[in-house]
Design an enzyme around this catalytic site. Structure first.
Site, PDB file in Angstrom:
ATOM      1  N   TYR A  11       0.759  -1.228   0.046  1.00 48.88           N
ATOM      2  CA  TYR A  11      -0.104  -0.174   0.079  1.00 48.88           C
ATOM      3  C   TYR A  11       0.900   1.332  -0.166  1.00 48.88           C
ATOM      4  O   TYR A  11       0.614   2.266  -0.914  1.00 48.88           O
ATOM      5  CB  TYR A  11      -0.866   0.014   1.273  1.00 48.88           C
ATOM      6  CG  TYR A  11      -1.795   1.115   1.351  1.00 48.88           C
ATOM      7  CD1 TYR A  11      -2.900   1.099   0.448  1.00 48.88           C
ATOM      8  CD2 TYR A  11      -1.540   2.325   1.956  1.00 48.88           C
ATOM      9  CE1 TYR A  11      -3.976   2.326   0.543  1.00 48.88           C
ATOM     10  CE2 TYR A  11      -2.537   3.223   1.949  1.00 48.88           C
ATOM     11  CZ  TYR A  11      -3.660   3.106   1.439  1.00 48.88           C
ATOM     12  OH  TYR A  11      -4.568   4.140   1.389  1.00 48.88           O
ATOM     13  N   LYS A  44       0.902   3.997  -3.251  1.00 52.28           N
ATOM     14  CA  LYS A  44       0.652   5.393  -2.936  1.00 52.28           C
ATOM     15  C   LYS A  44       1.758   6.171  -3.261  1.00 52.28           C
ATOM     16  O   LYS A  44       1.540   7.470  -3.749  1.00 52.28           O
ATOM     17  CB  LYS A  44       0.105   5.430  -1.746  1.00 52.28           C
ATOM     18  CG  LYS A  44      -1.473   4.722  -1.466  1.00 52.28           C
ATOM     19  CD  LYS A  44      -2.547   5.055  -2.433  1.00 52.28           C
ATOM     20  CE  LYS A  44      -3.757   4.450  -2.310  1.00 52.28           C
ATOM     21  NZ  LYS A  44      -4.807   4.795  -3.047  1.00 52.28           N
TER      22      LYS A  44
END
Length: 257
Positions: free
Chosen positions: A161, A165
């Site tokens: 994640y 991002k």
């Protein structure tokens, strides 16, 4: 007197905006905000039942387009539908995200790692690849890639994640350089924790999530989806006409700590 979160503004009047990951959470809030500000919206998601309901709610200002952001042919077809219906595109919001899985580099499988990056990062690449030519033909526009505070401040056991991002933030910067001469502004937006169903993967309800996560934000609470949508509308609008290649942290002060 209007405020930054007042949907009575009409900054997006006459514009066509495509939103990926529009079926739930932040995506729904962005779609509603864009319509409230005068835009016609393309609600794009792989969950066709939900986006059909959303488009029906929004009325003649919206269409639903089923697609898979990880598949180039699917995105080419989706943007073909946008061309056929509207003949142009003025704004793009890449909000699609995979269900996040906890894990270190040792814990995560290759499939889990790839899925996270495929949806968030490769999905942004593929969506933009077929959206930008429509925007160039329209004379320019605005792209917003939805990242996260964890693009700036990493957290434990979320390597895929965090990496995905952070990649979105830098992808926006690179795209901003490449397409400035086309009249296209490209920015990323990094929310803090937001009161959406994604939090229910880890917490029994949103109140419990807010009690646990709120104190990590300087404002002492998690965000409402409408607050992220308001910031997105700003970046899409002419109010941000001199803003490109930047990341807008809408994190209640989380990254300051």
């Amino acid at each position: 007197m209007t405020t930054a979160s007042d949907p009575s503004l009409s900054r997006l009047a006459g514009r066509i905006v495509m939103i990926t990951g529009a079926a739930s959470g932040i995506g729904v809030a962005i779609a509603r905000r864009c319509v409230a500000e005068g835009a016609s919206v393309v609600c794009a998601d792989h969950t066709e039942g939900l986006i059909n309901l959303l488009a029906a709610e929004l009325g003649s200002s919206a269409i639903a387009v089923g697609c898979d952001v990880t598949d180039g042919r699917s995105m080419e077809h989706a943007l073909g539908r946008v061309r056929d219906r509207f003949g142009r595109l003025d704004g793009l919001v890449h909000n699609a995200a995979a269900p996040s899985l906890d894990g270190t580099v040792v814990d995560l499988s290759e499939e889990q790692w790839r899925r996270e990056l495929d949806v968030s990062l490769t999905g942004a690449f593929l969506t933009a690849k077929f959206a930008l030519p429509l925007m160039v033909e329209a004379g320019g526009g605005s792209v917003v890639l939805v990242a996260s505070q964890f693009a700036h401040v990493a957290t434990g056991k979320a390597v895929a994640y965090c990496a995905a991002k952070a990649g979105l933030v830098h992808l926006a910067k690179a795209m901003a350089i490449d397409h400035a001469d086309d009249g296209i502004r490209v920015n990323s937006l990094s929310p803090g924790a937001v009161a959406t169903s994604r939090l229910l993967q880890r917490w029994p309800d949103l109140e419990a999530a807010n009690r646990q996560l709120g104190p990590a934000h300087l404002l002492g609470r998690i965000a409402k989806p409408d607050e992220i949508a308001a910031a997105t509308a700003f970046l899409l609008s002419a109010d941000a006409s001199f803003v490109t290649g930047t990341d807008l942290l809408v994190d209640g002060g989380y990254a300051v700590r």
